[in-house]
Design a protein around this motif. Sequence first.
Motif, short mmCIF file in Angstrom:
data_model
loop_
_atom_site.label_atom_id
_atom_site.label_comp_id
_atom_site.label_asym_id
_atom_site.label_seq_id
_atom_site.Cartn_x
_atom_site.Cartn_y
_atom_site.Cartn_z
N PHE A 1 -127.37 -96.91 -31.69
CA PHE A 1 -127.28 -95.56 -31.13
C PHE A 1 -126.04 -94.86 -31.68
N ASN A 2 -124.90 -95.56 -31.72
CA ASN A 2 -123.67 -94.96 -32.23
C ASN A 2 -123.79 -94.53 -33.68
N VAL A 3 -124.51 -95.32 -34.47
CA VAL A 3 -124.73 -94.97 -35.88
C VAL A 3 -125.55 -93.68 -35.96
N ILE A 4 -126.63 -93.63 -35.20
CA ILE A 4 -127.49 -92.44 -35.22
C ILE A 4 -126.70 -91.21 -34.76
N GLU A 5 -125.89 -91.39 -33.71
CA GLU A 5 -125.06 -90.28 -33.23
C GLU A 5 -124.03 -89.88 -34.28
N GLY A 6 -123.41 -90.87 -34.91
CA GLY A 6 -122.40 -90.59 -35.93
C GLY A 6 -122.97 -89.85 -37.12
N LEU A 7 -124.22 -90.10 -37.42
CA LEU A 7 -124.90 -89.40 -38.52
C LEU A 7 -125.34 -88.00 -38.13
N GLY A 8 -125.11 -87.65 -36.86
CA GLY A 8 -125.53 -86.32 -36.38
C GLY A 8 -127.03 -86.20 -36.21
N GLY B 1 -135.42 -100.09 -33.24
CA GLY B 1 -134.78 -98.79 -33.11
C GLY B 1 -134.35 -98.24 -34.46
N LEU B 2 -133.69 -99.08 -35.27
CA LEU B 2 -133.27 -98.65 -36.60
C LEU B 2 -134.48 -98.36 -37.47
N TRP B 3 -135.52 -99.18 -37.38
CA TRP B 3 -136.74 -98.98 -38.17
C TRP B 3 -137.38 -97.64 -37.85
N HIS B 4 -137.51 -97.29 -36.58
CA HIS B 4 -138.08 -95.99 -36.21
C HIS B 4 -137.24 -94.85 -36.78
N PHE B 5 -135.92 -95.01 -36.73
CA PHE B 5 -135.05 -93.96 -37.26
C PHE B 5 -135.25 -93.80 -38.77
N LEU B 6 -135.24 -94.92 -39.50
CA LEU B 6 -135.37 -94.87 -40.95
C LEU B 6 -136.74 -94.34 -41.38
N MET C 1 -117.02 -94.24 -33.43
CA MET C 1 -116.95 -95.31 -34.41
C MET C 1 -116.27 -94.82 -35.69
N ASN C 2 -115.93 -95.74 -36.57
CA ASN C 2 -115.20 -95.45 -37.79
C ASN C 2 -115.97 -94.47 -38.69
N LEU C 3 -115.31 -93.35 -39.04
CA LEU C 3 -115.96 -92.34 -39.87
C LEU C 3 -116.27 -92.85 -41.27
N GLU C 4 -115.45 -93.79 -41.76
CA GLU C 4 -115.71 -94.34 -43.09
C GLU C 4 -117.02 -95.12 -43.11
N ILE C 5 -117.32 -95.82 -42.01
CA ILE C 5 -118.59 -96.55 -41.93
C ILE C 5 -119.75 -95.57 -41.94
N ILE C 6 -119.62 -94.50 -41.16
CA ILE C 6 -120.68 -93.48 -41.12
C ILE C 6 -120.89 -92.86 -42.50
N LYS C 7 -119.81 -92.53 -43.18
CA LYS C 7 -119.93 -91.94 -44.52
C LYS C 7 -120.63 -92.90 -45.48
N SER D 1 -118.71 -103.95 -37.03
CA SER D 1 -118.57 -105.11 -36.14
C SER D 1 -117.65 -104.72 -35.00
N ASP D 2 -118.12 -104.88 -33.76
CA ASP D 2 -117.32 -104.50 -32.60
C ASP D 2 -117.69 -105.41 -31.43
N VAL D 3 -116.81 -106.36 -31.13
CA VAL D 3 -117.09 -107.34 -30.07
C VAL D 3 -117.02 -106.71 -28.68
N GLY D 4 -116.50 -105.50 -28.59
CA GLY D 4 -116.42 -104.83 -27.30
C GLY D 4 -117.70 -104.14 -26.88
N MET D 5 -118.69 -104.13 -27.77
CA MET D 5 -119.94 -103.44 -27.49
C MET D 5 -120.87 -104.28 -26.60
#
Length: 338
Positions: free
Chosen positions: A145-152, A37-42, A1-7, A133-137
């Motif tokens: 999951f991609n956000v969590i992965e992108g955050l390492g 899922g996001l709530w558990h992560f946060l 995913m876009n690194l700018e979004i992750i940053k 936003s990604d309509v292909g997902m």
Amino acid sequence: MNLEIIKAIKGLLDIPQKIVIIPHKNPDGDAIGSTLGLWHFLKGKDQDATIIVPNDFPKFLKWMPGSEEIVNFEKDPSVAKSLINNASVIFTLDFNHLGRIGQLQPLLESSSAAFVMIDHHQEPDDYAKIMYSDVGMSSTCEMVFNVIEGLGELESITPDLAISLYTGIMTDTGSFKYSSTTSRTHLVVAKLIEKGAKNTEAHNKVYDTNTPSRLHLLGCALKNMVILEEYHTAFITLSQDELDTYNYKKGDTEGFVNYGLTLEGIVFAVIFIENREEGIIKISFRSEGDFSVNEFARAHFNGGGHTNAAGGRSDVSIEETISLFKSLLPQYKDDLNA
């Protein structure tokens, strides 16, 4: 995913925040799974986070870890309003237009919080500071999951987080049969199972908890099915009286629309459900192939969604709605026969 979004997301989460997470009205498995899922992560990152749903969600999702902590706006409006008014960050998940959250819309429109959108539906609005936003997902859960992965932060995935995301992916892909399911989706699911998601348990708790009244309602729906062979279309109607007869509970009609597509030669399936309390006909559209129910719903029934799965509504009677629907089909005959 876009690194700018992750940053940008990392920048928000590098400091303590008061966070509210909101799914769409009438939340489904992907909406509840992604928010949990996001709530558990946060929470695992010591953030002050709360999920607020616009209204109640189906019983077959209430086994999910943390669901008892969700604030229901309809039941606790004062609590929800206070949380939103004090929020510094608001995550909106599984929707991309504030019109999808019912009575919460004016509260969010007046909020000064930083908005983060995570969503896979078409034609997003631009209300969010950070838009993923990604309509292909396949699902919003896969995107979380991609956000969590992108955050390492894959090591932060607990069994509770894993089962939440797994359940949302499972439900939004029709148990992995829809065309939105990619090889990447299966890799994500494999990682979630590795992290403790019990896939058989999720399937059993979502799909194998029917009540006799729900199965009787399904029988009624199938008896009401109309097949329009000329247009490769099948539709189901359920009146309020029929819902009442079979003791309808929220979520009982989930998946009913898909039965039309199990018929040989059918590429367009629809269900019309009367909601007398709201004064509307709730409509779900499904298709196979290239026929876009998203475009059909947007053009004629105040809705939208994905190419092969969308929703809409009608403000006239169920009889008038069916009449309108049938009158539209001739102009789509070539598309439905393609």
